[in-house]
Design a protein around this motif. Structure first.
Motif: not given
Ligand code: FDA
Length: 396
Positions: A382-393, A18-25, A158-165
């Protein structure tokens, strides 16, 4: 606390993705609001890697991930790599080191990573609100979303769901993301705890009663996956990196295989020892390669108490198979409470691997662990979280 009633993007979940997506957007000029019910952002980051955050892996590649669709993660991982994240770490002057097997950790504490993400979010004008309970979500006719919260309603394009597992419920994990996905017609791949210690049946626990705390390097295998790392005996069963890794491949009823002496050809070694030290017992000989207590337990388990010169063929065969191809059937795992991650999640078949957006519902995105992509142990999650967050962002 008053929330901005209207944003371009609302991200639910102030974790890694969520934070990675937020900063990218935010860097693209989008007005971003991040909502989380927890006390502070990035709680799992703070806890990770024993407090030092294994934030990525030098060798991260799609083969390090499990998913019903093994191709899904490829695009995001190639568009935001471990080196892109490392560049951000370096830009912030965070001291780091490679621990082992390409795993990159902070020299100081995981707080360095959270502070870095928060500084980037701040610079990009992102608003982060914690201690906010999320209620109903409604897709409006205009294409926007209205989200009811404990602090009032907010709307966003836009709504981003980043609530983890579901793992580590003490860190605020919920099934919220799966519920939102279902609400909009998405399928969920059944979830189960992964990167999790095994529990063992009582007879094995009795045999291993003196071993908790003992660690030894092994090759552990399950369902065609093998990992050479440390195994740790616990009061409930088995843990350590090698075991956590194979747990992601394990299903109830499966056996795991352990090679306790990965550095040697066991048969050759036993024969040479029988000739060189005919008076020695198996327990004594094993201390050359295994911790003493483990060597003793093994010799008892194999049932070989005599001198090496008296070993019979059947006994040798048993030693070879028990030492290099030892089959153990765990009776379960320690569950979500102790699992580092959750396997399964939002089915990738209905998501775009380019934008992380829903193929069923416009302007709805799923990123990070809530998606059915699970990394190996070692910084890959974490790399998946950063990568997927960045791409959505880049698209929200
Ligand atoms: P994450 O779980 O980080 O964030 C989800 C956020 O959503 C949380 O802040 C939560 O409060 C919020 N949320 C959930 N439900 C909500 C609701 N209903 N309403 C509002 N907010 C809600 N990985 C790795 O690569 N290296 C490592 O060193 C470690 N170490 C590690 C240690 C431990 C103990 C655990 C439990 C896990 C790890 N991991 C790890 C795994 C890693 O932490 C994990 O894969 C990522 O944090 C996933 O990032 P996400 O942003 O997807 O979810």
């Amino acid at each position: 606390m008053s929330l901005p009633p209207q944003s371009d993007v609302v991200i639910i979940g102030a974790g890694a993705a969520g934070l990675m997506c937020a900063l990218t957007a935010g860097q693209r000029g989008r007005r971003v609001l991040v909502l989380d019910h927890g006390k502070r952002p990035g709680r799992k980051i703070l806890l990770s890697g024993g407090g030092r955050c294994n934030y990525t892996n030098m060798y991260a590649e799609p083969a390090n991930y499990l998913s019903s669709n093994k191709h899904y993660c490829k695009s995001a991982l190639s568009r935001f790599t471990q080196w892109d994240f490392q560049a951000m770490v370096d830009k912030h002057g965070i001291a780091w080191h490679e621990k082992t097997l390409g795993q990159l950790f902070c020299d100081n504490t995981a707080k360095d990573i959270v502070d870095m993400l928060l500084a980037e979010c701040d610079q990009a004008g992102v608003t982060i609100c914690n201690r906010v309970e999320i209620g109903e979500i409604e897709a409006l006719e205009s294409g926007s979303y209205q989200i009811q919260t404990s602090e009032g309603a907010v709307t966003a394009e836009s709504l981003v769901v980043a609530t983890g597992g579901l793992s580590f419920p003490t860190m605020g994990s919920t099934d919220f993301g799966y519920r939102v996905a279902k609400q909009f017609g998405h399928n969920i791949v059944p979830s189960r705890p992964a990167l999790v210690p095994f529990t063992l049946p009582q007879e094995l626990m009795k045999r291993f009663a003196d071993l908790p705390g003992i660690s030894t390097e092994v090759i552990a295998s399950c369902n065609n996956a093998s990992f050479r790392e440390a195994l740790l005996f616990t009061h409930k069963g088995l843990s350590g990196p090698a075991i956590l890794q194979v747990s992601s491949y394990w299903q109830k009823g499966n056996e795991i295989t352990i090679n306790w002496l990965p550095d040697i050809d066991v048969e050759e070694w036993l024969k040479s020892q029988r000739d060189a030290r005919p008076k020695a017992s198996l327990a004594t000989l094993l201390t050359e390669h295994l911790p003493k207590r483990l060597a003793t337990v093994f010799a008892e388990w194999i049932g070989e108490k005599g001198e090496a010169c008296q070993w019979r063929r059947e006994s040798m065969d048993k030693m070879i198979s028990m030492l290099s191809d030892c089959r153990i059937t765990p009776n379960g795992t320690e569950g979500y409470k102790k699992a580092e991650v959750t396997m399964g999640g939002v089915n990738t078949d209905q998501l775009s691997s380019k934008t992380m957006g829903s193929r069923l519902q416009d302007n709805l995105y799923f990123i990070g662990e809530v998606v059915d992509v699970t990394g190996h142990l070692g910084g890959f999650n974490f790399q998946w979280a950063w990568a997927s967050g960045h791409c959505a962002g880049l698209f929200v």
